[in-house]
Design a protein around this motif. Structure first.
Motif, PDB file in Angstrom:
ATOM      1  N   ASP A  92      33.413 -37.850 -16.851  1.00  0.00           N
ATOM      2  CA  ASP A  92      31.970 -38.050 -16.978  1.00  0.00           C
ATOM      3  C   ASP A  92      31.178 -36.786 -16.646  1.00  0.00           C
ATOM      4  OD1 ASP A  92      32.619 -40.614 -17.620  1.00  0.00           O
ATOM      5  OD2 ASP A  92      31.892 -41.517 -15.762  1.00  0.00           O
ATOM      6  N   LYS A 138      26.653 -40.952 -21.793  1.00  0.00           N
ATOM      7  CA  LYS A 138      27.534 -42.100 -21.643  1.00  0.00           C
ATOM      8  C   LYS A 138      28.895 -41.755 -22.237  1.00  0.00           C
ATOM      9  CE  LYS A 138      25.020 -45.018 -19.459  1.00  0.00           C
ATOM     10  NZ  LYS A 138      25.421 -45.441 -18.095  1.00  0.00           N
ATOM     11  N   THR A 140      32.564 -42.572 -22.890  1.00  0.00           N
ATOM     12  CA  THR A 140      33.343 -43.805 -22.974  1.00  0.00           C
ATOM     13  C   THR A 140      34.725 -43.515 -23.524  1.00  0.00           C
ATOM     14  OG1 THR A 140      32.787 -44.371 -25.273  1.00  0.00           O
ATOM     15  CG2 THR A 140      31.191 -44.986 -23.563  1.00  0.00           C
ATOM     16  N   VAL A 146      27.950 -48.599 -26.358  1.00  0.00           N
ATOM     17  CA  VAL A 146      26.851 -48.590 -25.403  1.00  0.00           C
ATOM     18  C   VAL A 146      25.882 -49.695 -25.804  1.00  0.00           C
ATOM     19  CG1 VAL A 146      24.934 -47.259 -24.451  1.00  0.00           C
ATOM     20  CG2 VAL A 146      27.112 -46.118 -24.986  1.00  0.00           C
ATOM     21  N   VAL A 150      21.435 -50.046 -21.420  1.00  0.00           N
ATOM     22  CA  VAL A 150      21.239 -48.613 -21.179  1.00  0.00           C
ATOM     23  C   VAL A 150      19.890 -48.159 -21.732  1.00  0.00           C
ATOM     24  CG1 VAL A 150      22.107 -46.306 -21.711  1.00  0.00           C
ATOM     25  CG2 VAL A 150      23.710 -48.140 -21.151  1.00  0.00           C
ATOM     26  N   THR A 171      26.510 -40.491 -26.514  1.00  0.00           N
ATOM     27  CA  THR A 171      27.831 -41.026 -26.203  1.00  0.00           C
ATOM     28  C   THR A 171      28.868 -40.477 -27.174  1.00  0.00           C
ATOM     29  OG1 THR A 171      29.126 -43.057 -25.901  1.00  0.00           O
ATOM     30  CG2 THR A 171      27.503 -43.071 -27.674  1.00  0.00           C
TER      31      THR A 171
END
Length: 222
Positions: A92, A138, A140, A146, A150, A171
């Motif tokens: 992240d 984000k 993932t 998502v 959010v 993302t």
């Protein structure tokens, strides 16, 4: 040591050019310190005068090397390309720094701000043309989605808390249909996996990717 540097707003050199610059600064400091000692011992020059001269030399050297280092970094970032495979392999925090570097590549001053309690902001960019860009990252697993929650969070904090002119969620996965529709309706931009490919790997600047209007045009329209 690293914690002390961070408290002073500094960090240890990471790249080869930064290490070279740090070595040059150290060499200059040692050289001038030796020269200053000779002035005091041999020529009888007042210590305060010597220290002031060394301070001026040190500041000028630091400023010059910082400018050189910044120019080299801008040149390196100008050709930055990141594949989806590279982005997928990040954690992240690495993903947040990657998005910061992509904004820098696009000519937008940016810093990574994400931490616990960041109130839906991981990267903040500032540019006279586009204003303040607040990015929520984000990261993932491939195929992850998502959701609308959010978008609600970003809408609630981007402008009131972070004074955003542009709010965007990025993302390496995808967004649910509801999340995209809600974002479009409420002015929250979104960058999904395919758009991220165009930005990170293809080199399209984020303002062009999002079709952002220049702030001057917004003022003129008002």
């Amino acid at each position: 040591m690293r914690r002390k540097l961070r408290r002073l707003g500094l960090r240890a050199p990471r790249t080869a050019p930064e290490r070279v610059a740090a070595a040059v600064i150290a060499l200059v400091v040692v050289s001038w310190a030796a020269q200053g000692l000779r002035w005091v011992v041999t020529d009888g020059m007042p210590l305060l005068v010597v220290l002031a001269a060394l301070g001026v030399v040190g500041v000028v050297t630091w400023w010059w090397l910082r400018r050189v280092g910044a120019a080299a970094r801008r040149e390196r970032l100008a050709s930055l390309r990141l594949s989806l495979a590279q982005l997928d392999a990040m954690d992240d925090k690495q993903f947040e720094f990657a998005l910061r570097d992509l904004l820098l590549r696009d000519g937008i001053e940016a810093r990574q701000v994400g931490q616990q309690g960041d109130q839906a902001a991981d990267v903040i960019g500032q540019d006279a043309r586009w204003g303040r860009i607040v990015v929520q990252a984000k990261h993932t697993k491939v195929g992850g989605k998502v959701g609308s929650q959010v978008m609600y969070q970003v809408k609630g904090t981007a402008q009131p808390v972070h004074r955003a002119d542009v709010a965007v969620v990025v993302t390496n996965g995808s967004f649910t249909r509801d999340a995209k529709a809600w974002g479009d309706k409420h002015g929250i931009h979104w960058v999904d996996r395919e758009a991220l490919r165009r930005w990170a790997e293809g080199g399209t600047a984020l303002p062009d990717l999002l079709h952002l209007p220049r702030r001057g045009r917004l003022r003129a329209a008002a």
